[in-house]
Design an enzyme around this catalytic site. Structure first.
Site, PDB file in Angstrom:
ATOM      1  N   TYR A 189       5.864 -57.792  32.135  1.00 34.55           N
ATOM      2  CA  TYR A 189       6.457 -59.015  32.683  1.00 34.55           C
ATOM      3  C   TYR A 189       6.308 -60.165  31.691  1.00 34.55           C
ATOM      4  O   TYR A 189       7.268 -60.888  31.400  1.00 34.55           O
ATOM      5  CB  TYR A 189       5.782 -59.362  34.002  1.00 34.55           C
ATOM      6  CG  TYR A 189       6.338 -60.579  34.693  1.00 34.55           C
ATOM      7  CD1 TYR A 189       7.517 -60.498  35.421  1.00 34.55           C
ATOM      8  CD2 TYR A 189       5.672 -61.801  34.656  1.00 34.55           C
ATOM      9  CE1 TYR A 189       8.038 -61.610  36.075  1.00 34.55           C
ATOM     10  CE2 TYR A 189       6.178 -62.916  35.301  1.00 34.55           C
ATOM     11  CZ  TYR A 189       7.356 -62.814  36.010  1.00 34.55           C
ATOM     12  OH  TYR A 189       7.862 -63.928  36.648  1.00 34.55           O
TER      13      TYR A 189
ATOM     14  N   SER B 161       9.163 -67.924  33.026  1.00 34.84           N
ATOM     15  CA  SER B 161       7.920 -67.987  33.808  1.00 34.84           C
ATOM     16  C   SER B 161       6.858 -68.620  32.937  1.00 34.84           C
ATOM     17  O   SER B 161       6.961 -68.599  31.708  1.00 34.84           O
ATOM     18  CB  SER B 161       7.485 -66.578  34.217  1.00 34.84           C
ATOM     19  OG  SER B 161       6.170 -66.569  34.744  1.00 34.84           O
TER      20      SER B 161
END
Length: 253
Positions: A145, A132
């Site tokens: 995350y 990401s």
């Protein structure tokens, strides 16, 4: 493309788009997921398995079945991930941190662990990890995350070095803000955490890219197909963002 392609979390979202893109190129596709309803909606010609990517016993059994039926795997898309909690770091429960890291990082590790021996035996293969842009920048209110996605990149770099002598490539795709249900959930949670509206958070994400745009699951899938193809035969150890060029990862503007 005559390839055996395995995609974790492949029944919906980015994973489903990857599966469709590879299948359109003539690849054999097998996906795993924990969403039984989404698995039931997959084309009958695809392999489908109900597997938690962070459960080692389940993953070992799954890859054993892949080896028995396919004999090996040419392309692995380790795509499983969850958003995790959206909160200030002091408000994040350790259990929530561990679950987020387990799915995003350990899921990628387990997929690579069990695919690598099959690829080594055939001295070729491509491993594509879904990281990401959160794995390239700090990400306020998303500590577990971001930490997991940074670690995915470290895992990928190590895989590229370790497996390269066997003809196996490893790369990471870093999606930016991807249109879809999952991102809508992120927008809603960040809006609550920051005292903003959903539209303000959305515009902040879009304004934080030089192309002023979200991306689609199909954009990510197109990159995966390239990385899994012979056209990328010497592309390895790379972190490739598909994000419209993120300039400001903190959606405040």
């Amino acid at each position: 493309m005559s390839a055996r392609v395995l995609i974790t979390a492949g029944a919906s979202g980015i994973g489903r788009a990857m599966a469709e893109a590879f299948a359109a190129k003539g690849a054999q596709v097998w996906v795993s997921d924990v969403d039984k309803k989404a698995l039931a909606r997959l084309p009958a010609s695809w392999g489908a398995a109900d597997v938690d990517a962070s459960d080692e016993a389940a993953m070992a059994d799954f890859f054993a079945e892949v080896k028995a039926r396919w004999g090996g795997v040419d392309v692995l898309c380790a795509n499983a991930g969850i958003a995790g909690p959206t909160a200030a770091v002091e408000d994040i429960a350790l259990a929530d941190w561990r679950r987020c890291v387990s799915v995003n990082l350990e899921g990628a590790f387990l997929a690579a662990k069990y695919a690598a021996p099959m690829m080594k035996a055939e001295e070729h293969g491509a491993i594509i990890l879904t990281s990401s842009t959160a794995g390239q920048y700090g990400y306020p209110f998303r500590a577990p995350y971001a930490a997991a996605k940074w670690a995915v990149i470290g895992l990928m770099k190590t895989l590229a070095m370790e497996l390269g002598p066997y003809g196996i490539r490893a790369n990471a795709i870093c999606p930016g803000a991807v249109e879809g249900d999952r991102m809508e959930g992120v927008l809603a949670r960040e809006a609550r955490a920051k005292g903003m509206t959903r539209d303000e958070v959305y515009q902040g994400y879009a304004a934080g890219t030089s192309m002023r745009s979200f991306v689609t699951a199909e954009d990510i899938a197109n990159m995966a197909v390239f990385l899994g193809s012979d056209a990328a035969r010497l592309v390895s150890g790379q972190v490739i963002a598909v994000d419209g060029h993120t300039e400001n990862p903190d959606p405040k503007v």
